[in-house]
Design a protein around this motif. Structure first.
Motif, PDB file in Angstrom:
ATOM      1  N   TRP A  20       4.461  10.018   5.700  1.00 34.88           N
ATOM      2  CA  TRP A  20       4.824   8.659   5.295  1.00 34.88           C
ATOM      3  C   TRP A  20       3.647   7.901   4.681  1.00 34.88           C
ATOM      4  CZ3 TRP A  20       8.543   5.575   3.807  1.00 34.88           C
ATOM      5  CH2 TRP A  20       9.859   6.018   3.972  1.00 34.88           C
ATOM      6  N   ASP A  21       2.414   8.228   5.071  1.00 36.89           N
ATOM      7  CA  ASP A  21       1.262   7.608   4.392  1.00 36.89           C
ATOM      8  C   ASP A  21       1.304   7.997   2.921  1.00 36.89           C
ATOM      9  OD1 ASP A  21       0.683   8.022   7.209  1.00 36.89           O
ATOM     10  OD2 ASP A  21      -1.400   7.494   6.826  1.00 36.89           O
ATOM     11  N   ALA A  22       1.513   9.308   2.684  1.00 32.33           N
ATOM     12  CA  ALA A  22       1.490   9.809   1.308  1.00 32.33           C
ATOM     13  C   ALA A  22       2.667   9.251   0.512  1.00 32.33           C
ATOM     14  CB  ALA A  22       1.531  11.343   1.326  1.00 32.33           C
ATOM     15  N   PHE A  23       3.833   9.213   1.126  1.00 34.38           N
ATOM     16  CA  PHE A  23       5.029   8.754   0.411  1.00 34.38           C
ATOM     17  C   PHE A  23       4.913   7.277   0.052  1.00 34.38           C
ATOM     18  CE2 PHE A  23       9.486   7.253   0.312  1.00 34.38           C
ATOM     19  CZ  PHE A  23       9.994   8.101  -0.665  1.00 34.38           C
ATOM     20  N   ALA A  24       4.496   6.464   1.034  1.00 33.31           N
ATOM     21  CA  ALA A  24       4.435   5.012   0.810  1.00 33.31           C
ATOM     22  C   ALA A  24       3.385   4.654  -0.243  1.00 33.31           C
ATOM     23  CB  ALA A  24       4.137   4.282   2.122  1.00 33.31           C
ATOM     24  N   ALA A  25       2.431   5.559  -0.476  1.00 27.77           N
ATOM     25  CA  ALA A  25       1.390   5.289  -1.469  1.00 27.77           C
ATOM     26  C   ALA A  25       1.880   5.525  -2.896  1.00 27.77           C
ATOM     27  CB  ALA A  25       0.170   6.177  -1.190  1.00 27.77           C
ATOM     28  N   GLN A  26       3.050   6.155  -3.056  1.00 27.60           N
ATOM     29  CA  GLN A  26       3.562   6.392  -4.409  1.00 27.60           C
ATOM     30  C   GLN A  26       4.160   5.099  -4.966  1.00 27.60           C
ATOM     31  OE1 GLN A  26       6.371   9.640  -4.301  1.00 27.60           O
ATOM     32  NE2 GLN A  26       4.977  10.877  -3.050  1.00 27.60           N
ATOM     33  N   PRO A  27       3.767   4.726  -6.180  1.00 28.55           N
ATOM     34  CA  PRO A  27       4.298   3.480  -6.746  1.00 28.55           C
ATOM     35  C   PRO A  27       5.826   3.511  -6.778  1.00 28.55           C
ATOM     36  CG  PRO A  27       2.590   4.423  -8.158  1.00 28.55           C
ATOM     37  CD  PRO A  27       2.846   5.432  -7.076  1.00 28.55           C
ATOM     38  N   GLY A  28       6.436   2.433  -6.289  1.00 25.96           N
ATOM     39  CA  GLY A  28       7.892   2.334  -6.341  1.00 25.96           C
ATOM     40  C   GLY A  28       8.613   2.965  -5.169  1.00 25.96           C
ATOM     41  N   ALA A  29       7.898   3.701  -4.318  1.00 24.37           N
ATOM     42  CA  ALA A  29       8.595   4.378  -3.213  1.00 24.37           C
ATOM     43  C   ALA A  29       9.089   3.377  -2.172  1.00 24.37           C
ATOM     44  CB  ALA A  29       7.676   5.415  -2.564  1.00 24.37           C
ATOM     45  N   VAL A  30       8.316   2.314  -1.951  1.00 27.81           N
ATOM     46  CA  VAL A  30       8.681   1.323  -0.939  1.00 27.81           C
ATOM     47  C   VAL A  30       8.964  -0.006  -1.627  1.00 27.81           C
ATOM     48  CG1 VAL A  30       7.871   0.005   1.059  1.00 27.81           C
ATOM     49  CG2 VAL A  30       7.322   2.446   0.868  1.00 27.81           C
ATOM     50  N   GLU A  31      10.127  -0.566  -1.316  1.00 25.38           N
ATOM     51  CA  GLU A  31      10.506  -1.849  -1.912  1.00 25.38           C
ATOM     52  C   GLU A  31       9.442  -2.903  -1.600  1.00 25.38           C
ATOM     53  OE1 GLU A  31      14.609  -3.055  -1.124  1.00 25.38           O
ATOM     54  OE2 GLU A  31      13.874  -5.119  -1.165  1.00 25.38           O
ATOM     55  N   GLY A  32       9.066  -3.663  -2.612  1.00 23.42           N
ATOM     56  CA  GLY A  32       8.072  -4.706  -2.407  1.00 23.42           C
ATOM     57  C   GLY A  32       6.648  -4.163  -2.401  1.00 23.42           C
ATOM     58  N   GLY A  33       6.516  -2.846  -2.531  1.00 20.48           N
ATOM     59  CA  GLY A  33       5.186  -2.252  -2.603  1.00 20.48           C
ATOM     60  C   GLY A  33       4.414  -2.260  -1.299  1.00 20.48           C
ATOM     61  N   GLY A  34       5.076  -2.597  -0.193  1.00 17.33           N
ATOM     62  CA  GLY A  34       4.355  -2.662   1.080  1.00 17.33           C
ATOM     63  C   GLY A  34       4.026  -1.281   1.619  1.00 17.33           C
ATOM     64  N   ASP A  35       3.011  -1.216   2.432  1.00  8.31           N
ATOM     65  CA  ASP A  35       2.770   0.021   3.168  1.00  8.31           C
ATOM     66  C   ASP A  35       2.659  -0.340   4.644  1.00  8.31           C
ATOM     67  OD1 ASP A  35       0.200  -0.832   3.835  1.00  8.31           O
ATOM     68  OD2 ASP A  35      -0.708   0.202   2.133  1.00  8.31           O
ATOM     69  N   ALA A  36       2.376   0.661   5.460  1.00  6.43           N
ATOM     70  CA  ALA A  36       2.398   0.415   6.909  1.00  6.43           C
ATOM     71  C   ALA A  36       1.000   0.310   7.485  1.00  6.43           C
ATOM     72  CB  ALA A  36       3.188   1.518   7.602  1.00  6.43           C
ATOM     73  N   SER A  37       0.017  -0.029   6.614  1.00  5.23           N
ATOM     74  CA  SER A  37      -1.363  -0.023   7.106  1.00  5.23           C
ATOM     75  C   SER A  37      -1.591  -1.074   8.194  1.00  5.23           C
ATOM     76  CB  SER A  37      -2.341  -0.226   5.952  1.00  5.23           C
ATOM     77  OG  SER A  37      -1.971  -1.368   5.212  1.00  5.23           O
ATOM     78  N   ARG A  38      -0.789  -2.149   8.167  1.00 11.48           N
ATOM     79  CA  ARG A  38      -0.897  -3.117   9.266  1.00 11.48           C
ATOM     80  C   ARG A  38       0.401  -3.207  10.075  1.00 11.48           C
ATOM     81  NH1 ARG A  38      -3.102  -9.168   8.767  1.00 11.48           N
ATOM     82  NH2 ARG A  38      -1.826  -9.035   6.907  1.00 11.48           N
ATOM     83  N   ALA A  39       1.523  -3.266   9.378  1.00  7.36           N
ATOM     84  CA  ALA A  39       2.841  -3.371  10.031  1.00  7.36           C
ATOM     85  C   ALA A  39       2.807  -4.486  11.078  1.00  7.36           C
ATOM     86  CB  ALA A  39       3.275  -2.035  10.600  1.00  7.36           C
ATOM     87  N   CYS A  40       3.153  -4.178  12.330  1.00  8.01           N
ATOM     88  CA  CYS A  40       3.126  -5.219  13.378  1.00  8.01           C
ATOM     89  C   CYS A  40       1.794  -5.211  14.125  1.00  8.01           C
ATOM     90  CB  CYS A  40       4.263  -4.990  14.368  1.00  8.01           C
ATOM     91  SG  CYS A  40       5.878  -4.878  13.599  1.00  8.01           S
ATOM     92  N   ASP A  41       0.873  -4.389  13.654  1.00  8.54           N
ATOM     93  CA  ASP A  41      -0.450  -4.307  14.284  1.00  8.54           C
ATOM     94  C   ASP A  41      -0.347  -3.894  15.760  1.00  8.54           C
ATOM     95  OD1 ASP A  41      -3.200  -4.413  14.203  1.00  8.54           O
ATOM     96  OD2 ASP A  41      -3.330  -6.588  14.450  1.00  8.54           O
ATOM     97  N   SER A  42       0.674  -3.129  16.079  1.00  6.05           N
ATOM     98  CA  SER A  42       0.926  -2.828  17.494  1.00  6.05           C
ATOM     99  C   SER A  42      -0.061  -1.829  18.094  1.00  6.05           C
ATOM    100  CB  SER A  42       2.351  -2.292  17.685  1.00  6.05           C
ATOM    101  OG  SER A  42       3.278  -3.353  17.571  1.00  6.05           O
ATOM    102  N   TYR A  43      -0.761  -1.064  17.248  1.00  5.16           N
ATOM    103  CA  TYR A  43      -1.757  -0.165  17.840  1.00  5.16           C
ATOM    104  C   TYR A  43      -2.843  -0.983  18.532  1.00  5.16           C
ATOM    105  CZ  TYR A  43      -4.582   4.036  18.493  1.00  5.16           C
ATOM    106  OH  TYR A  43      -5.289   5.075  19.053  1.00  5.16           O
ATOM    107  N   ARG A  44      -3.096  -2.190  18.019  1.00  2.00           N
ATOM    108  CA  ARG A  44      -4.073  -3.061  18.677  1.00  2.00           C
ATOM    109  C   ARG A  44      -3.407  -4.073  19.605  1.00  2.00           C
ATOM    110  NH1 ARG A  44      -8.095  -5.592  14.701  1.00  2.00           N
ATOM    111  NH2 ARG A  44      -6.188  -6.293  13.671  1.00  2.00           N
TER     112      ARG A  44
END
Ligand code: FCB
Length: 460
Positions: free
Chosen positions: A32-56
């Protein structure tokens, strides 16, 4: 209507959708890191690098679950935090994180329900085709062993695989999810290997006596659009595609012949990825069935039309004005009740945990700073009631996990669809309990469906 005192009321999330911190503690890249990095794959261009920040922010998430009075939490362990290169080396910092997390849940009296594969396979495994390659089965077994070694002594409920059909369909047939493959044959292979990996994982987990293991399937009741025989046949055939193709082998009946013929016709070749002995290795390795339910499929007969439409059925959707969520899904609680009854009758009285149910409603904070998501309240009320009716008819349902605890990263749709009982402000990370969260807390506290807190407007 009142639910058993030991009924598990909880909420669900998955690692990639909430955690962020993708390069922390030795995590490797996932598909999913690789997929989300492809232009147009995710609506709005967002990725999950922060998301809800739940790891922290995980202690805050656990506080929320406890404040809502929920007795269970379904979460997933990020595969690439545990086996960053896909095979071999195990990352202890990843295991340490989930051990702290589980121990804190247990300290707070919250029952952990752990999902192993919620779609975030290590990217390194794409060298062997990802799920389309058979090596994925051994890789999943390694991952399972590592997590089980650490946590099987204290986590009672384990979900091996989340939604095999969606992985096969969106990931490998339509290319709308990671890894973005568009190939019907790869899609059949991927679905098969996901099931084989369930079998391999379950064999490992079942060596721990107190563990209960099952897959989570997204089941879609398929109903004919008209009383026509042709539409009834289309509905049954489509049931083979989404539901029976997975249920039947899991319950020891092997792959259903009708669907096998549809696949062989569409591919013009036998399904030789299903080898002798494979169906036995999938069969009868579940203590419970996880059911993800969102909507039903209204079906009509259709002519196959090449790779885009290889099968003789078509989703036409319900006629007329029906209640829908903000992503267009028909809200169909009666079909949920009927599904739970069907599973009980046709699949050996299997114990069920509803591992996901919910809907998209875009409500955000209003004049008073609160989120009056009245349509989610109605959805909860109607689906919990439908579940209660199924239980009254005999269905052995042990728990209900609402999707989702938090608004989160909704895969290819990015951050637009909001599914949470709790609102997340993505710029600050602030969590605010919605009206639906309070309503659900009442259900969990009383084991009954309370009177509506506010007038309900079912049509959005
Ligand atoms: C299911 C997924 C889950 C979430 C919900 C809305 O298909 O399992 O991760 O995306 O849908």
């Amino acid at each position: 209507m009142s639910f058993p005192a030991d009924f598990l009321w909880g909420a669900a999330t998955s690692a990639f959708q909430i955690e962020g911190s993708l390069d922390v503690d030795g995590r490797g890249p996932s598909v999913w890191d690789a997929f989300a990095a492809q232009p147009g794959a995710v609506e709005g261009g967002g990725d999950a690098s922060r998301a809800c920040d739940s790891y922290r922010r995980w202690p805050e998430d656990i506080d929320l679950i406890a404040d809502l009075g929920l007795g269970a939490y379904r979460f997933s362990v990020a595969w690439s935090r545990i086996v960053p290169e896909g095979r071999g080396r195990i990352e202890m910092r990843g295991l340490d994180h989930y051990e702290r997390f589980v121990d804190t849940l247990l300290d707070r009296g919250i029952v952990p329900i752990l999902t192993l594969n919620h779609w975030d396979m290590p990217q390194a495994l794409m060298a062997d085709g990802g799920w389309a390659g058979r090596a994925s089965v051994d890789a999943f077994a390694e991952f399972t062993s590592a997590v089980a070694d650490r946590l099987a002594d204290r986590v009672p409920w384990w979900i091996t695989q989340n939604e095999p059909w969606i992985i096969a369909l969106l990931g490998y047939r339509l290319g709308l999810h990671a890894p973005g493959v568009r190939d019907l044959r790869a899609s059949v292979a991927a679905g098969h290997h996901v099931l084989l990996a369930h079998g391999a994982g379950a064999d490992i987990l079942r060596s721990y006596p107190q563990v209960k293991v099952g897959p989570a399937l997204n089941l879609l009741p398929c109903v004919p659009a008209t009383p026509d025989d042709a539409d009834a046949a289309a509905a049954w055939a489509s049931d083979g595609y989404c539901n029976r193709w997975f249920l039947d082998p899991l319950f020891g009946r092997g792959y259903p012949d009708d669907m096998r013929e549809h696949y062989e016709r569409a591919l013009g070749a036998p399904l030789d990825m299903i080898r002798p002995g494979d169906e036995d290795a999938i069969a009868d390795r579940l203590d419970f069935l996880g059911v993800n339910y969102y909507t039903r499929r209204v079906m009509a007969a259709a002519e196959p039309e090449g790779p885009q439409q290889p099968f003789p059925w078509r989703v036409v959707g319900p006629a007329g004005d029906v209640p829908r969520t903000d992503d267009g899904n028909e809200i169909a609680p009666a079909a949920f009740r009927d599904l739970l009854i069907r599973l009980h009758r046709e699949y050996d009285g299997i114990p069920v945990i509803v591992t996901e149910n919910g809907g998209v409603f875009g409500d955000t904070p209003t004049h008073d700073g609160r989120i009056h998501d009245v349509r989610r309240v109605a959805l909860l009320r109607d689906h919990v009631t439908a579940m209660g009716e199924a239980m009254a008819a005999g269905a052995d349902v042990r728990g209900y996990m609402h999707w989702s605890l938090l608004d989160n990263f909704e895969w290819a749709l990015g951050y637009r669809p909001r599914f949470g009982l709790v609102h997340v402000d993505y710029t600050t990370g602030t969590r605010t309990v919605k009206d639906s969260g309070r309503f659900y807390a009442e259900i969990a506290r009383t084991g009954t469906v309370p009177p509506d807190p506010a007038p309900i407007t079912p049509f959005g």
